[in-house]
Design a protein around this motif. Structure first.
Motif, PDB file in Angstrom:
ATOM      1  N   ALA A 111      18.693 -39.079  -2.062  1.00  0.00           N
ATOM      2  CA  ALA A 111      17.664 -38.053  -2.227  1.00  0.00           C
ATOM      3  C   ALA A 111      18.296 -36.654  -2.269  1.00  0.00           C
ATOM      4  O   ALA A 111      17.902 -35.804  -3.074  1.00  0.00           O
ATOM      5  N   GLN A 112      19.283 -36.430  -1.431  1.00  0.00           N
ATOM      6  CA  GLN A 112      19.961 -35.141  -1.437  1.00  0.00           C
ATOM      7  C   GLN A 112      20.752 -34.943  -2.728  1.00  0.00           C
ATOM      8  O   GLN A 112      20.854 -33.817  -3.228  1.00  0.00           O
ATOM      9  N   ALA A 113      21.296 -36.039  -3.253  1.00  0.00           N
ATOM     10  CA  ALA A 113      22.022 -35.933  -4.524  1.00  0.00           C
ATOM     11  C   ALA A 113      21.071 -35.561  -5.660  1.00  0.00           C
ATOM     12  O   ALA A 113      21.413 -34.756  -6.534  1.00  0.00           O
ATOM     13  N   GLU A 114      19.861 -36.152  -5.663  1.00  0.00           N
ATOM     14  CA  GLU A 114      18.885 -35.793  -6.689  1.00  0.00           C
ATOM     15  C   GLU A 114      18.434 -34.349  -6.536  1.00  0.00           C
ATOM     16  O   GLU A 114      18.224 -33.647  -7.528  1.00  0.00           O
ATOM     17  N   ALA A 115      18.309 -33.906  -5.298  1.00  0.00           N
ATOM     18  CA  ALA A 115      17.915 -32.514  -5.087  1.00  0.00           C
ATOM     19  C   ALA A 115      19.010 -31.562  -5.541  1.00  0.00           C
ATOM     20  O   ALA A 115      18.732 -30.503  -6.131  1.00  0.00           O
ATOM     21  N   ALA A 116      20.276 -31.918  -5.268  1.00  0.00           N
ATOM     22  CA  ALA A 116      21.376 -31.044  -5.678  1.00  0.00           C
ATOM     23  C   ALA A 116      21.521 -31.008  -7.190  1.00  0.00           C
ATOM     24  O   ALA A 116      21.837 -29.969  -7.767  1.00  0.00           O
ATOM     25  N   ALA A 117      21.289 -32.152  -7.836  1.00  0.00           N
ATOM     26  CA  ALA A 117      21.413 -32.211  -9.295  1.00  0.00           C
ATOM     27  C   ALA A 117      20.153 -31.761 -10.013  1.00  0.00           C
ATOM     28  O   ALA A 117      20.159 -31.667 -11.241  1.00  0.00           O
ATOM     29  N   GLN A 118      19.088 -31.501  -9.261  1.00  0.00           N
ATOM     30  CA  GLN A 118      17.814 -31.096  -9.866  1.00  0.00           C
ATOM     31  C   GLN A 118      17.399 -32.079 -10.966  1.00  0.00           C
ATOM     32  O   GLN A 118      17.171 -31.713 -12.119  1.00  0.00           O
TER      33      GLN A 118
END
Length: 280
Positions: free
Chosen positions: A229-236
């Motif tokens: 989830a944090q990776a998706e948030a960082a990659a937008q």
């Protein structure tokens, strides 16, 4: 007596080692090029010796025909590693034993054949090594893909099972119905069509699709601390519930010019036929 030109070793299409950046491949390429140069040099020397042999034979034949036979120089004692003369080539009548020129040509021919055989062996070994390395690379890539797919599937299963448990607690769903939902989840995860989605789609999208299939509502706040989830948030990631929505653009308000004040017309008194005309 004719000599056929050997096919140049480099004419065979083989992977080039020049500029590959691999020290081992560069060394093999250098060795092959040296062998090719030796073959070319040996061919030139053999052709030169052959021309000398033919000229000597011609001169000797002319002397024999003229009645002035001159004995040909005796051939030196051959070494132990020298090849025997070719037995399938008939010797012309009256020909003397081969001299030094013929022996040199014979040794050159043998050296050329050895260089060609060594060149072919090195090239074949390099091709087999390249095929082996390519197969190992493909094997490692497939193993990495399978490992990544398994990890993605485990993340999706864990998240949806948590959603099913939360849905059961919130709505008071019976345990047998929850068990049936978990079985449907496992069946869906075994679908082969899901394998490519696990490699190409974000986890949040896969979770959303399966939750729609199971008719449960995912609680996205439950996984906001998860690495995926944090990776998706960082990659937008577009469409991800963890991607921040784009900031609203501030539209400047244009200042409108004030409309000019309008003056109401002064009312005119009604006129009758009895009123005298105004004096202006």
């Amino acid at each position: 007596m004719n000599i056929a030109h050997a096919t140049h070793p480099s004419a065979d299409p083989a992977p080039s080692s020049q500029g590959s950046g691999d020290p081992a491949a560069d060394a093999v390429g250098w060795t092959l090029r040296m062998l090719e140069d030796l073959v070319e040099t040996g061919m030139e020397m053999a052709q030169s010796r052959l021309r000398q042999e033919l000229l000597y034979e011609q001169a000797l034949r002319c002397q024999v025909e003229a009645g002035h036979f001159v004995a040909r120089p005796a051939s030196p004692e051959p070494a132990a590693d020298d090849e025997a003369p070719d037995e399938d080539i008939p010797e012309p009548a009256g020909k003397q034993p081969r001299g030094e020129v013929g022996l040199t040509f014979q040794r050159l021919s043998r050296g050329i054949r050895l260089c060609l055989a060594l060149h072919a062996r090195i090239r074949q070994d390099r091709l087999e090594l390249g095929e082996k390395l390519a197969a190992e690379q493909i094997k490692r890539a497939n193993a990495a893909r399978n490992e990544h797919r398994s990890q993605q599937k485990a993340r999706v299963k864990r998240a949806i099972e948590q959603t099913i448990d939360a849905e059961g607690r919130e709505r008071g769903i019976r345990e047998d119905l929850l068990r049936e939902m978990r079985e449907r989840l496992d069946e869906h995860l075994r679908d082969e069509d899901l394998d490519e989605d696990l490699l190409n789609l974000p986890i949040s999208e896969i979770i959303d699709r399966i939750c729609i299939y199971l008719r449960v509502d995912p609680d996205w706040d439950m996984w906001k601390t998860e690495p995926w989830a944090q990776a998706e948030a960082a990659a937008q990631v577009p469409g991800s519930p963890y991607a921040e929505p784009p900031a609203a653009e501030m539209v400047p308000v244009e200042t409108a010019e004030p409309a000019p004040a309008t003056v109401a017309p002064r009312p005119q008194p009604a006129t009758t036929g009895c009123d005298p005309p105004s004096g202006g």
